[in-house]
Design a protein around this motif. Sequence first.
Motif, PDB file in Angstrom:
ATOM      1  N   ASP A 190      53.829  48.674   7.618  1.00 50.77           N
ATOM      2  CA  ASP A 190      54.050  47.807   9.023  1.00 50.77           C
ATOM      3  C   ASP A 190      54.775  45.945   8.424  1.00 50.77           C
ATOM      4  OD1 ASP A 190      55.131  47.006  11.623  1.00 50.77           O
ATOM      5  OD2 ASP A 190      53.131  45.350  11.719  1.00 50.77           O
ATOM      6  N   THR A 221      50.695  42.641   9.759  1.00 46.95           N
ATOM      7  CA  THR A 221      50.381  43.573   8.038  1.00 46.95           C
ATOM      8  C   THR A 221      50.353  43.246   7.008  1.00 46.95           C
ATOM      9  OG1 THR A 221      50.659  45.302   9.630  1.00 46.95           O
ATOM     10  CG2 THR A 221      50.542  45.602   7.180  1.00 46.95           C
ATOM     11  N   SER A 249      59.426  49.097   9.467  1.00 44.57           N
ATOM     12  CA  SER A 249      59.715  48.363  11.136  1.00 44.57           C
ATOM     13  C   SER A 249      60.342  48.768  11.341  1.00 44.57           C
ATOM     14  CB  SER A 249      59.782  47.114  10.554  1.00 44.57           C
ATOM     15  OG  SER A 249      59.995  46.016  11.159  1.00 44.57           O
ATOM     16  N   LYS A 292      58.802  53.568  15.836  1.00 41.51           N
ATOM     17  CA  LYS A 292      56.690  54.259  16.128  1.00 41.51           C
ATOM     18  C   LYS A 292      56.692  53.610  17.194  1.00 41.51           C
ATOM     19  CE  LYS A 292      56.682  50.855  12.763  1.00 41.51           C
ATOM     20  NZ  LYS A 292      55.664  49.404  11.494  1.00 41.51           N
ATOM     21  N   GLY A 320      49.231  49.776   8.599  1.00 43.42           N
ATOM     22  CA  GLY A 320      49.584  48.940   9.722  1.00 43.42           C
ATOM     23  C   GLY A 320      48.641  48.197  10.517  1.00 43.42           C
ATOM     24  N   THR A 372      51.067  52.101  17.206  1.00 43.30           N
ATOM     25  CA  THR A 372      52.923  52.528  16.806  1.00 43.30           C
ATOM     26  C   THR A 372      52.635  52.986  15.452  1.00 43.30           C
ATOM     27  OG1 THR A 372      52.758  50.307  15.990  1.00 43.30           O
ATOM     28  CG2 THR A 372      53.812  50.417  18.152  1.00 43.30           C
ATOM     29  N   ASP A 373      51.738  52.110  14.495  1.00 48.81           N
ATOM     30  CA  ASP A 373      51.627  52.716  12.889  1.00 48.81           C
ATOM     31  C   ASP A 373      50.645  53.462  12.939  1.00 48.81           C
ATOM     32  OD1 ASP A 373      53.239  49.984  11.700  1.00 48.81           O
ATOM     33  OD2 ASP A 373      51.102  48.822  12.693  1.00 48.81           O
TER      34      ASP A 373
END
Length: 176
Positions: A33, A37, A68, A92, A116, A121-122
């Motif tokens: 990310d 991050t 990203s 993501k 991340g 998300t990650d």
Amino acid sequence: MFLSYKPTWMVEAIYQITPEQLQKAGIKAVLTDLDNTLIAWNNPDGTEELRKWLAEMAAAGIPVIVVSNNNAERVRQAIAPLGLDFIARALKPFARGIKEACRKLQLHPSEVVMVGDQLMTDIKAAHSAGVRSILVKPVVATDAWNTRINRFFESKIIKHLQKNHPDMIWRGDLND
């Protein structure tokens, strides 16, 4: 239900991940990310520590690709001084961006890791793509407004996960 948010590893900072640790785990590339991050979301210059880490990865032949949700122009500007490849608009927590990075690298999902600072998300995207994941602490304690919403829900999820998975602790490296 929350297992799709459980990271493979939890390491305090991306800079603590070494080529040797990755190679021992059979990892040939790092997907990462961008904001909070790799760099601080509000300070895209990066640090000397980051440049040193990227040089170590390059020397070991381990490519690093930024994955990203930001638009291409934002990512391009942020990483221009670092000379990294990237996937923008990764969508993501869906797998699209990670799968695209795997195709670009011509690597199987088992050979890459997603790093991340966000579970929702990650880490969720890594699970969706069948990729191992590393949760890191955010580079800075502040977030953009939209990330603050995720952090609220993430705090609940991580408490639940840590209660049910005592191995979910912050470590100094992957082998700790």
